[in-house]
Design an enzyme around this catalytic site. Structure first.
Site, PDB file in Angstrom:
ATOM      1  N   HIS A  96       6.111  -4.643  11.644  1.00  0.00           N
ATOM      2  CA  HIS A  96       5.580  -3.997  11.899  1.00  0.00           C
ATOM      3  C   HIS A  96       5.486  -3.191  13.589  1.00  0.00           C
ATOM      4  CE1 HIS A  96       2.938  -0.219  10.843  1.00  0.00           C
ATOM      5  NE2 HIS A  96       3.790  -0.244   9.295  1.00  0.00           N
ATOM      6  N   HIS A 103      -7.074  -2.419   6.011  1.00  0.00           N
ATOM      7  CA  HIS A 103      -6.231  -1.645   6.075  1.00  0.00           C
ATOM      8  C   HIS A 103      -6.823  -0.360   6.170  1.00  0.00           C
ATOM      9  CE1 HIS A 103      -2.965   0.456   8.102  1.00  0.00           C
ATOM     10  NE2 HIS A 103      -2.444   0.323   6.560  1.00  0.00           N
ATOM     11  N   HIS A 150       0.802  -0.925  -0.039  1.00  0.00           N
ATOM     12  CA  HIS A 150      -0.089   0.278  -0.133  1.00  0.00           C
ATOM     13  C   HIS A 150       1.022   1.147   0.054  1.00  0.00           C
ATOM     14  CE1 HIS A 150       1.277  -0.416   4.384  1.00  0.00           C
ATOM     15  NE2 HIS A 150       0.331   0.767   4.344  1.00  0.00           N
ATOM     16  N   HIS A 202       0.873   3.234   2.347  1.00  0.00           N
ATOM     17  CA  HIS A 202       1.797   4.937   3.301  1.00  0.00           C
ATOM     18  C   HIS A 202       2.348   4.572   2.998  1.00  0.00           C
ATOM     19  CE1 HIS A 202      -2.520   3.928   5.669  1.00  0.00           C
ATOM     20  NE2 HIS A 202      -2.512   4.782   4.972  1.00  0.00           N
ATOM     21  N   ASP A 247       5.788   4.752   5.444  1.00  0.00           N
ATOM     22  CA  ASP A 247       6.541   3.687   5.755  1.00  0.00           C
ATOM     23  C   ASP A 247       7.415   2.438   5.201  1.00  0.00           C
ATOM     24  OD1 ASP A 247       3.639   3.380   6.819  1.00  0.00           O
ATOM     25  OD2 ASP A 247       4.464   1.380   8.130  1.00  0.00           O
ATOM     26  N   HIS A 248       6.281   2.234   4.443  1.00  0.00           N
ATOM     27  CA  HIS A 248       6.718   1.196   2.688  1.00  0.00           C
ATOM     28  C   HIS A 248       6.841   1.759   1.162  1.00  0.00           C
ATOM     29  CE1 HIS A 248       3.953  -1.390   5.410  1.00  0.00           C
ATOM     30  NE2 HIS A 248       3.657  -0.438   5.673  1.00  0.00           N
ATOM     31  N   ASP A 299      -0.288  -4.158   5.830  1.00  0.00           N
ATOM     32  CA  ASP A 299      -0.345  -4.068   6.792  1.00  0.00           C
ATOM     33  C   ASP A 299      -1.630  -4.379   7.116  1.00  0.00           C
ATOM     34  OD1 ASP A 299       1.771  -2.687   7.555  1.00  0.00           O
ATOM     35  OD2 ASP A 299       0.853  -0.424   7.619  1.00  0.00           O
TER      36      ASP A 299
END
Length: 309
Positions: free
Chosen positions: A268, A139, A61, A63, A65-66, A210
């Site tokens: 995570h 998520h 996805h 976001h 942090d990915h 996530d």
């Protein structure tokens, strides 16, 4: 034939001094598969010696942090005179955002980059003896996970039995193992099922990204050799896990137990737990009888065949 999994980033939304944001490197007999590209992933790849020989990147996805490590990784590949094309698999409907991220520094790499949109139920990558399947996630945004699923392997060849039946050592052994009957000099026909055992399962590695705990993960992770599952929180923040679209360690363990997975890697991890993940591991082991652990950044695990001796 090896499957080697290296945990490049195991932190939650923000990095810590011990943990980088999300990224997972899988090397399957020379095939480099990178799952998520959190900030600093390229440095983690250098630090832990995975190399940059990857042809496919799988994004769960968008976001930060990915994905925030993606522009730097692409630029480094370009600086290293990469010529091979690169495929980036990402959730359906996100191609334009991924491309914006790739070219955020107003540069375009000299090698071809293809963004492939996928949805749960799709097969993102098909190789000669395995595939990477897209799986459902739950998520706060459009999110997916991935499963590396190997084909079944041929059964074991019983050489002693073949010789007892009069099959001469040589090419006929191979033909029988490939499923073809052979005729002997006296006219006797030996069939594969006489000397070849039942097919043997390949390996299965599941990466959820996530997600809240969902039944779909149980189905795809059935008998998985390694389940890498979101375990952002321990029991003390179970309510927040549900609110933010994540899982607790205990919930991840419940999924692993229901799926009869062999090993559970919990990733995570929220920065609030700093370097102490003892509650995560204790709570998971109260629920799951298999091996459950929180990997450190840089930790590598080998995934053996289910019938390995």
């Amino acid at each position: 034939m090896s499957i080697r999994v290296t945990f490049l980033g195991t932190s939650g939304a923000v990095p810590t001094t011990e943990r980088n944001p999300s990224s997972l490197m899988v090397n399957r007999e020379g095939d480099g598969l990178l799952f998520d590209v959190g900030e600093g992933t390229q440095r983690q790849m250098m630090r832990f010696g995975t190399g940059f020989s990857i042809s496919h990147i799988f994004i769960t996805h968008l976001h930060g942090d990915h994905v925030l490590g993606l522009p730097g990784l692409i630029q480094t590949m370009d600086f290293n005179d990469r010529e091979e094309p690169l495929a980036i698999h990402a959730p359906r409907g996100t191609r334009s955002e991924v491309e914006d991220l790739l070219y955020a520094a107003n540069t375009r790499p000299s090698f071809r980059v293809r963004v492939n949109e996928v949805d749960d139920g799709d097969v993102a990558l098909t190789q000669s003896d395995y595939e990477v399947r897209v799986i459902e996630a739950d998520h706060r945004t459009k999110a997916i996970g991935y499963a590396i699923v190997e084909d079944d392997r041929k059964g074991r060849f019983d050489r002693e039995k073949a010789e007892e039946l009069g099959v001469p050592v040589g090419p006929k052994f191979g033909r029988l193992h490939e499923g073809e009957p052979v005729e002997l000099e006296d006219g006797t026909v030996v069939r594969p099922e006489q000397v070849v055992g039942d097919t043997r399962p390949g390996r299965r590695v599941v990466y959820t990204g996530d997600t809240r705990p969902i039944a779909a993960t149980v189905e795809v992770a059935e008998d998985a050799d390694l389940l890498v599952h979101d375990a952002t929180f321990a029991d003390d923040f179970a309510e927040r896990a549900g609110q933010t679209g994540h899982s607790t360690a205990r919930q991840a363990a419940e999924i692993a137990a229901r799926a009869n997975a062999k090993r559970l890697a919990m990733t995570h991890i929220s920065s609030r737990y700093a370097g102490d993940v003892s509650d995560h591991e204790r709570q998971a082991r109260e629920t799951f009888d298999g091996e459950a652990f929180v990997p450190d950044d840089g930790q590598t695990v080998e995934v053996p065949y289910p019938d390995a001796e």
